[in-house]
Scaffold this motif. Structure first.
Motif: not given
Lengths: 105, 608
Positions: A42, A46, A50, A56-58, A84, B595-596, B598, B605
């Motif tokens: 992930a 990201g 970006t 980044l937000r995971i 994050v 997960w992300i 965007l 994933f």
């Protein structure tokens, strides 16, 4: 991208913590299995999708493993980005090589 | 008011046009002008006019309360104080009614007292209105005084008044008194029986209701009686069969009967029986569909619920809420959001507070900050108040989406915060690792003399455990027990074990577990186990793990933790043993998934 990440963090002195892998495998196999932990995938996605420098937000459904935690700290330092991550217990704010949880998670 | 200027004869020389004109007033300002005119022309002294004013306007609707006020004022000025007048209770009753059915029922009682003092004879309508006022207020003592008055009068055995008494006592919760009145009645009608039965059912005394039902003469039983009984029995697990029998016996059924029966089946998991009834019903309404959708949702059969939902002819907000709730309970958060979008676009329905709370909790689980901000904007635009559940849900949602700043802003913006708002904020701070701020909030709560509840303490203890604040955690625990006398529950003990264990005081943690007044559950043992493996307390850990597995737990975490410990010690044979055990018992490790979000899209994933 995942490969590139691994190379860069290794060059900063990262040693994969293969103790976090609970399977009876050879060292290299263990390393590989760590590399594809879902949070790393992930993060990699990201990073490529970006703008550089943006946070980044995971989100992860389980508790993040100690190896990925270390790796994410390093990645945040190398790329200079704020990451994050919300895992099952709490939020982790990775900034410039350290995490807000301070090792308690 | 142009009418005045242009008419050739004064409208107020005759009564009917005056009344008509008064009735057309739209504001109190207009009324005051008319009233002034009536005074200056002296017409107000005409007793016929004043009588008709009182009768026409005393019970004016709540949209024009000034008319009722005017009527009452006229009454007090011209009828109460004048002497030598024929004492007619009719006028008094009209004004009493304007109070007993209006905004301030207690004034009805004052007026009754005035009536008695002025020597005006009290009739059965006065008493029934006064009893109604007492019912609405829940004033049983005053009701008993009126009861006494009734017994002394000639009309004590009037059926209508006796029923009013029963209604009053039941509304105030004095079932015993109601039953005494009931037993002493010379004659009873359906209303008497139904009131008693309904009173018993609402207090959970279904057997007493049943006895009365059996005693009731057949011809007095009506639909309401049967429906009350079915409703009462259907609520209890052991009563559903009785309800079923009654349902089959009833001479005629209406929608409420069908819905009560279906509701009873659904409540106790008999969804097939419910579906059976649903299929043969002559007519269904929105309540029926909502019960079925909700029932399937609670049993985890979301897809059946959705099929039913799609089939529904005219959906209302409750139906949408039931569907979304079903999805969220079964972790289908994306689908819940879709239903919400559908609500506005396709059905043009306006969501209510419940819809919003469900949607917010779905977004919280998904963690989608962009959607969270959109929903917040939506709520603000439509001016939904944040002082209740909605505010709590909003704070919680922002916390779970990762923006503690947004949560804080919402929290600060709510004027009248309840303890639930504080709890949500503390919880948010806890998962963001801001333990000191959470603890500080507790101090603020203490300073403002707000009463914390057990959830507050769970939040603060959790915060301390995530931030390693051992001292604060212990302080909090003592505060809870000593000052607020709240008995710690499993979650509190769990957090305390966590705090002690993480900081390395394994022995203290073990002592705490062993000293607990309540039986520790597997969560507590697992917390302890994690700490053991972390601090390399291998022997203690192994014992605990074996104990957990022996307990027959099906939770994969215990096995994973045990194999973790063996792995970290390089004991691969034991790791394989544990893994084989897991396979045999068909326990699967939950696959890791990240997960992300965007640009408003979510990328998932999976890791196997």
């Amino acid at each position: 991208m995942v490969r590139k990440m691994s190379e860069r963090i290794k060059s900063c002195g990262y040693v994969p913590d293969t103790n976090a892998v609970l399977q009876d495998l050879e060292e290299t196999e263990k390393e590989e299995s760590l590399e594809v932990h879902s949070e790393r995938l992930a993060i990699a996605y990201g990073l490529i999708s970006t703008k550089p420098g943006s946070p980044l937000r995971i989100f992860k459904n389980l508790r993040v493993c100690s190896d990925c935690h270390t790796v994410t700290k390093l990645i945040s330092k190398i790329t200079g980005r704020k990451i994050v991550m919300r895992d099952r217990n709490r939020f982790h704010h990775f900034v410039d090589g350290s995490c807000s949880c301070g090792g308690f998670w | 008011m142009l009418v005045f200027a242009h008419s050739h004869h004064h409208p107020w020389s005759s009564i009917s046009p005056t009344i008509h004109l008064l009735g057309t007033c739209k504001t109190s300002h207009d009324l005051n002008k008319l009233h002034a005119r009536l005074i200056t022309t002296g017409l107000i002294k005409n007793p016929d006019l004043t009588t008709r004013i009182v009768l026409a306007f005393a019970s004016a609707s709540s949209r024009r309360p000034f008319l009722a006020e005017f009527a009452r004022c006229v009454f007090h000025e011209h009828h109460v104080s004048s002497s030598g007048e024929v004492k007619d209770p009719f006028l008094w009753n009209a004004v009493i009614k304007s109070h007993s059915h209006g905004v301030d029922p207690i004034k009805a009682l004052f007026l009754l007292c005035l009536m008695l003092e002025s020597g005006v004879p009290v009739d059965k309508f006065s008493i029934s209105l006064a009893l109604k006022a007492c019912s609405r207020l829940g004033y049983v003592k005053e009701g008993m005084q009126i009861h006494g008055l009734l017994i002394k009068s000639r009309t004590w055995s009037d059926l209508f008044l006796q029923n009013c008494l029963i209604g009053l006592y039941i509304k105030c919760g004095f079932l015993g008194f109601a039953r005494q009145v009931f037993d002493r009645m010379p004659e009873r009608d359906s209303v008497s029986y139904n009131s008693m039965i309904d009173g018993y059912v609402k207090c959970g005394l279904v057997e007493s209701a049943g006895e009365l039902f059996d005693l009731m003469p057949r011809e007095k039983r009506n639909l309401i009686t049967w429906n009350s009984m079915i409703g009462g029995y259907a609520q209890r697990a052991d009563g559903v069969d009785v309800a079923e029998k009654l349902f089959d016996e009833m001479p005629e059924k209406d929608l409420i009967s069908w819905n009560s029966m279906i509701g009873g089946y659904v409540k106790h998991g008999r969804i097939e029986d419910a579906k059976g009834l649903f299929n043969v019903m002559p007519r269904r309404d929105v309540v029926t569909w909502a019960i079925m959708i909700d029932g399937y949702g609670k049993l985890g059969l979301v897809h059946v619920a959705k099929t039913l939902f799609d089939q529904m002819p005219h959906r209302d907000v409750v139906a949408y809420n039931s569907m979304m709730s079903g999805y969220v309970q079964n972790r289908y958060h994306m689908e819940a959001l879709e239903v919400f979008n559908h609500m506005e676009k396709e059905s043009h329905l306006t969501p209510d507070e419940t819809s919003l709370v469900i949607v917010l909790s779905a977004i919280a689980q998904l963690g989608r900050l962009s959607k969270a901000i959109d929903m917040h904007l939506y709520i603000v635009e439509r001016q939904f108040p944040l002082s209740g559940k909605l505010g709590v849900a909003l704070i919680d949602m922002y916390s779970k989406c990762g923006s503690i700043q947004h949560a804080m802003r919402v929290f600060d913006g709510i004027e009248s915060k309840s303890i639930d708002h504080w709890n949500a904020m503390i919880g948010g701070l806890a998962v963001h690792g801001l333990g000191e701020s959470a603890f500080d909030m507790l101090l603020q709560i203490e300073r403002r003399s707000i009463k914390p509840d057990h959830i507050t303490f769970v939040g603060v203890l959790n915060a301390c455990s995530h931030s390693g604040l051992v001292k604060e955690g212990l302080l909090c625990f003592e505060l809870m027990r000593r000052k607020h006398k709240i008995e710690p529950r499993l979650q509190h003990y769990g957090c305390m074990v966590d705090i002690l264990a993480r900081s390395g005081s394994i022995k203290l943690a073990k002592n705490l577990i062993e000293g607990m007044p309540i039986e520790p559950n597997d969560v507590i043992w697992r917390t302890f186990l994690t700490a053991c493996s972390h601090h390399k307390e291998f022997e203690t850990g192994e014992l605990v793990a074996k104990h957990l597995i022996l307990q027959g737990g099906y939770n994969p975490s215990s096995y994973v933790l045990l194999s973790n410990m063996y792995a970290s010690n390089g004991m691969w044979k034991d790791v394989r043993r544990v893994r084989t055990m897991m396979k045999e018992k068909k326990i699967e490790k939950i696959p890791g998934c990240s997960w992300i979000e965007l640009d408003g899209r979510v990328h998932e994933f999976l890791c196997r």
